[in-house]
Design a protein around this motif. Structure first.
Motif, short mmCIF file in Angstrom:
data_model
loop_
_atom_site.label_atom_id
_atom_site.label_comp_id
_atom_site.label_asym_id
_atom_site.label_seq_id
_atom_site.Cartn_x
_atom_site.Cartn_y
_atom_site.Cartn_z
N THR A 44 -43.86 83.93 -49.97
CA THR A 44 -42.78 83.14 -49.38
C THR A 44 -42.05 82.37 -50.46
O THR A 44 -42.67 81.84 -51.39
CB THR A 44 -43.35 82.14 -48.34
OG1 THR A 44 -43.99 82.87 -47.29
CG2 THR A 44 -42.23 81.28 -47.73
N ASP A 67 -48.05 90.73 -49.39
CA ASP A 67 -48.00 90.26 -48.01
C ASP A 67 -48.18 88.74 -47.97
O ASP A 67 -49.14 88.21 -48.56
CB ASP A 67 -49.08 90.92 -47.18
CG ASP A 67 -48.86 92.41 -47.00
OD1 ASP A 67 -48.07 93.00 -47.77
OD2 ASP A 67 -49.50 93.00 -46.10
N GLY A 68 -47.25 88.05 -47.30
CA GLY A 68 -47.32 86.60 -47.20
C GLY A 68 -46.57 85.86 -48.29
O GLY A 68 -46.43 84.63 -48.20
N MET A 88 -43.59 89.77 -44.71
CA MET A 88 -44.66 89.90 -43.74
C MET A 88 -45.58 91.07 -44.10
O MET A 88 -46.80 91.00 -43.93
CB MET A 88 -44.09 90.08 -42.35
CG MET A 88 -43.19 88.93 -41.90
SD MET A 88 -44.06 87.35 -41.78
CE MET A 88 -44.94 87.57 -40.23
N ARG A 94 -55.91 90.21 -51.83
CA ARG A 94 -54.56 90.06 -52.39
C ARG A 94 -53.89 91.41 -52.61
O ARG A 94 -52.66 91.52 -52.63
CB ARG A 94 -54.64 89.29 -53.71
CG ARG A 94 -53.28 88.99 -54.35
CD ARG A 94 -53.44 88.05 -55.53
NE ARG A 94 -52.18 87.93 -56.25
CZ ARG A 94 -51.81 88.76 -57.24
NH1 ARG A 94 -52.63 89.73 -57.63
NH2 ARG A 94 -50.65 88.61 -57.85
N GLN A 128 -49.72 90.09 -38.58
CA GLN A 128 -48.88 89.37 -39.53
C GLN A 128 -48.42 88.03 -38.96
O GLN A 128 -48.40 87.02 -39.67
CB GLN A 128 -47.67 90.24 -39.90
CG GLN A 128 -48.04 91.49 -40.68
CD GLN A 128 -46.88 92.46 -40.85
OE1 GLN A 128 -45.81 92.30 -40.25
NE2 GLN A 128 -47.06 93.48 -41.68
N THR A 137 -40.05 85.33 -46.12
CA THR A 137 -41.45 85.73 -46.21
C THR A 137 -41.58 87.23 -46.10
O THR A 137 -41.03 87.84 -45.17
CB THR A 137 -42.29 85.07 -45.10
OG1 THR A 137 -42.23 83.66 -45.23
CG2 THR A 137 -43.75 85.52 -45.17
N ARG A 183 -51.25 85.56 -39.00
CA ARG A 183 -51.48 85.10 -40.37
C ARG A 183 -50.48 84.02 -40.77
O ARG A 183 -50.85 83.03 -41.42
CB ARG A 183 -51.35 86.30 -41.33
CG ARG A 183 -51.65 85.98 -42.79
CD ARG A 183 -51.17 87.11 -43.69
NE ARG A 183 -49.72 87.17 -43.77
CZ ARG A 183 -49.02 88.30 -43.85
NH1 ARG A 183 -49.62 89.48 -43.85
NH2 ARG A 183 -47.70 88.26 -43.93
N GLU A 184 -49.22 84.17 -40.36
CA GLU A 184 -48.16 83.23 -40.75
C GLU A 184 -47.91 82.15 -39.68
O GLU A 184 -46.95 81.39 -39.80
CB GLU A 184 -46.87 83.99 -41.03
CG GLU A 184 -46.98 85.01 -42.17
CD GLU A 184 -47.34 84.38 -43.50
OE1 GLU A 184 -46.93 83.22 -43.75
OE2 GLU A 184 -48.05 85.04 -44.29
#
Length: 263
Positions: A260, A257-258, A9, A35, A62, A7, A65-66
């Motif tokens: 995965t 960001d994010g 981050m 985004r 971060q 991922t 968020r995850e």
């Protein structure tokens, strides 16, 4: 069978996107479109356990968020503030939950910088020096520290699972020859692409175009652009960047960001 995820981050350069002081088209786009927003660079590799590469100042946000609840090990690329500034969050993680010093790896220069800057919390860290070309094995994955062209003691990490060879280098100029040689035919390359067009700092960073050129010369299967500033030297919006990348037919992608994927 792939059983680890990678991922991003954060995927931005030190000032982030948007920068609070900037009203260029890229920053205005990011204010309007989540985004397009970018925090400071860091990554997470997750299997049965969780490993982070770097702890940027945005770390707490971060991790929320995850939905991260535990960090088992940390590898550091180097000791610049946009890569270590969130380290304070690890003290709370150790004190309040994990109750044991957290293993952290880096070059001698990186660990010395951390020990100086965060001297008040080294009790919470199990600091382990890793030399150039050395390999750390963790949770079924091999991480090899490869020298990068940046600050003294900067590493990128060759990440090897049973299925995938990946190289992550958030901060680097043209790769040193010994690193370049190790990365021929790499499956996935995620690398510094700080600048658009004019590179202010070729001894320490890539431009988007230079990152792509070096990645293609390595015959990388997939190239992810990271450490993107979006307003050095000339602003470029995400819409414009993704339009530029269509010529590579999916082989080159601007990380976000994010993002995965399995490795």
């Amino acid at each position: 069978m792939k059983n680890h995820t990678f991922t991003f981050m954060g995927t931005g350069a030190g000032c982030g996107v948007p920068s609070f002081f900037c009203d260029c088209p890229a920053c205005e786009e990011a204010r309007a479109n989540p985004r397009a927003r970018r925090g400071d660079c860091g990554t997470m590799i997750k299997g049965e356990k969780t490993l982070f590469i770097d702890t940027p100042p945005d770390l707490r946000h971060q991790c929320i968020r995850e939905n991260v609840r535990r960090i088992d090990e940390v590898l550091y690329t180097h000791c610049h503030s946009d890569h270590v500034g969130g380290l304070l969050e690890l003290e709370y993680l150790v004190q309040l939950k994990q109750k044991e010093a957290l293993p952290v790896y880096g070059s001698a220069e990186t660990l010395a910088g951390i020990a100086q800057e965060f001297h008040y919390m080294t009790y919470a860290l199990d600091m382990r020096e890793i030399a150039p070309m050395d390999t750390v094995e963790f949770d079924g994955v091999k991480y090899t520290a490869l020298p990068c062209t940046h600050a003294a003691g900067t590493y990128g990490y060759l990440i090897e699972t049973g299925d995938t060879r990946m190289f992550y280098a958030s901060d680097t100029g043209k790769l040193p020859s010994e690193t370049y040689e190790r990365l021929q035919d790499i499956d996935i390359l995620a690398m510094d692409a700080t600048f658009w067009k004019n590179n202010w700092s070729p001894a320490a960073h890539h431009s988007v175009q230079e990152c792509i050129e070096e990645g293609l010369s390595l015959n990388a299967g997939k190239i992810y652009l990271t450490h993107l500033c979006m307003h050095y030297d000339e602003p470029i919006t995400l819409v414009e960047l993704e339009e530029f990348l269509t010529q590579y037919e999916g082989r080159v992608e601007a990380a976000h960001d994010g993002l995965t994927f399995e490795i």
